[in-house]
Design a protein around this motif. Sequence first.
Motif, PDB file in Angstrom:
ATOM      1  N   SER A  68      55.022  73.128 161.498  1.00  0.00           N
ATOM      2  CA  SER A  68      55.194  71.743 161.075  1.00  0.00           C
ATOM      3  C   SER A  68      54.542  70.862 162.127  1.00  0.00           C
ATOM      4  CB  SER A  68      56.677  71.407 160.942  1.00  0.00           C
ATOM      5  OG  SER A  68      56.841  70.081 160.507  1.00  0.00           O
ATOM      6  N   TRP A  69      53.731  69.907 161.672  1.00  0.00           N
ATOM      7  CA  TRP A  69      53.035  68.986 162.569  1.00  0.00           C
ATOM      8  C   TRP A  69      53.199  67.589 162.018  1.00  0.00           C
ATOM      9  CZ3 TRP A  69      48.998  65.409 162.556  1.00  0.00           C
ATOM     10  CH2 TRP A  69      48.445  65.093 163.805  1.00  0.00           C
ATOM     11  N   ARG A  70      53.529  66.619 162.885  1.00  0.00           N
ATOM     12  CA  ARG A  70      53.802  65.253 162.445  1.00  0.00           C
ATOM     13  C   ARG A  70      52.864  64.266 163.126  1.00  0.00           C
ATOM     14  NH1 ARG A  70      58.523  61.589 161.427  1.00  0.00           N
ATOM     15  NH2 ARG A  70      57.485  59.605 161.079  1.00  0.00           N
ATOM     16  N   GLN A 103      53.512  54.485 163.172  1.00  0.00           N
ATOM     17  CA  GLN A 103      54.003  53.166 162.758  1.00  0.00           C
ATOM     18  C   GLN A 103      54.343  52.239 163.915  1.00  0.00           C
ATOM     19  OE1 GLN A 103      53.833  52.294 159.455  1.00  0.00           O
ATOM     20  NE2 GLN A 103      52.826  54.288 159.450  1.00  0.00           N
ATOM     21  N   GLY A 104      54.760  52.789 165.044  1.00  0.00           N
ATOM     22  CA  GLY A 104      55.111  51.940 166.183  1.00  0.00           C
ATOM     23  C   GLY A 104      56.535  51.420 166.145  1.00  0.00           C
ATOM     24  N   PHE A 105      57.201  51.546 165.004  1.00  0.00           N
ATOM     25  CA  PHE A 105      58.596  51.139 164.839  1.00  0.00           C
ATOM     26  C   PHE A 105      59.078  51.705 163.509  1.00  0.00           C
ATOM     27  CE2 PHE A 105      61.768  48.325 162.921  1.00  0.00           C
ATOM     28  CZ  PHE A 105      62.740  48.345 163.914  1.00  0.00           C
ATOM     29  N   ALA A 150      46.509  55.461 158.725  1.00  0.00           N
ATOM     30  CA  ALA A 150      47.401  54.364 159.109  1.00  0.00           C
ATOM     31  C   ALA A 150      48.808  54.601 158.573  1.00  0.00           C
ATOM     32  CB  ALA A 150      46.845  53.040 158.592  1.00  0.00           C
ATOM     33  N   TYR A 151      49.094  55.806 158.181  1.00  0.00           N
ATOM     34  CA  TYR A 151      50.386  56.183 157.617  1.00  0.00           C
ATOM     35  C   TYR A 151      50.850  57.464 158.303  1.00  0.00           C
ATOM     36  CZ  TYR A 151      47.095  59.102 155.086  1.00  0.00           C
ATOM     37  OH  TYR A 151      46.074  59.968 154.787  1.00  0.00           O
ATOM     38  N   ASP A 152      52.138  57.704 158.241  1.00  0.00           N
ATOM     39  CA  ASP A 152      52.712  58.907 158.826  1.00  0.00           C
ATOM     40  C   ASP A 152      52.634  60.060 157.833  1.00  0.00           C
ATOM     41  OD1 ASP A 152      53.477  57.035 160.724  1.00  0.00           O
ATOM     42  OD2 ASP A 152      55.477  57.858 160.962  1.00  0.00           O
ATOM     43  N   TYR A 153      52.531  61.264 158.390  1.00  0.00           N
ATOM     44  CA  TYR A 153      52.554  62.443 157.526  1.00  0.00           C
ATOM     45  C   TYR A 153      52.943  63.676 158.332  1.00  0.00           C
ATOM     46  CZ  TYR A 153      47.912  63.753 159.366  1.00  0.00           C
ATOM     47  OH  TYR A 153      46.867  64.101 160.183  1.00  0.00           O
ATOM     48  N   TYR A 154      53.351  64.692 157.589  1.00  0.00           N
ATOM     49  CA  TYR A 154      53.587  66.020 158.132  1.00  0.00           C
ATOM     50  C   TYR A 154      52.584  66.975 157.500  1.00  0.00           C
ATOM     51  CZ  TYR A 154      58.325  64.770 159.738  1.00  0.00           C
ATOM     52  OH  TYR A 154      59.392  64.208 160.373  1.00  0.00           O
ATOM     53  N   LEU A 185      52.973  66.209 153.621  1.00  0.00           N
ATOM     54  CA  LEU A 185      54.038  65.318 153.181  1.00  0.00           C
ATOM     55  C   LEU A 185      53.702  63.922 153.691  1.00  0.00           C
ATOM     56  CD1 LEU A 185      56.788  64.944 151.780  1.00  0.00           C
ATOM     57  CD2 LEU A 185      57.853  65.325 154.023  1.00  0.00           C
ATOM     58  N   LEU A 186      53.360  63.030 152.774  1.00  0.00           N
ATOM     59  CA  LEU A 186      53.020  61.652 153.108  1.00  0.00           C
ATOM     60  C   LEU A 186      54.289  60.829 153.091  1.00  0.00           C
ATOM     61  CD1 LEU A 186      50.014  61.501 150.657  1.00  0.00           C
ATOM     62  CD2 LEU A 186      49.872  61.812 153.126  1.00  0.00           C
TER      63      LEU A 186
END
Length: 176
Positions: A22-24, A28-30, A117-121, A129-130
Amino acid sequence: MTRLHFAIEDFAALFDTVRRSSWRWECQGFYAIDAGELDSWLAGEAVPSTAEDEAWEEYVRGLRAAGIPFERLRVLADPPTDYERWMLAVTDRSLDIGEDVRWVDRSVVARLGDAPAYDYYIFDDDRVLLLEFDDVKNLTGLVLDDGPDVVARHQRWRDIVWPHAVPHVEMVNARK
């Protein structure tokens, strides 16, 4: 190719599908979910562990016991935001349970270019996983995608940025 939308309530169950890695990417910064804990930390108060924290710690320990790596890369502003300063202060706990947490300066990310510009795994190198957030950084949705192009694009970014990542302990020591 499968693209599935999930409710926030399904978040924990999606982690049960991880078998190899699993990699993340965390940029977002907050995150609104942490607002109360951040406020307590800023006020100099102790931030107690929650049941959710304990469940996460048990999960990551289980991964590590099974030999499954959990890597997390956080983007760091210069100067760090209050949230990022808090994360720098409390991440040792994540290391203690077996996470490999690293940091990359926002300026490095900008230089590398084309950063999401978004988080994902990335789960098991075959699913992405967005994470979807609203304007105030509440998690609002999850999209699991195993399309080869989607997976390859996210792996490519990981492979570009990870060599520039600084392990947590080194980052903390560099900022003292």
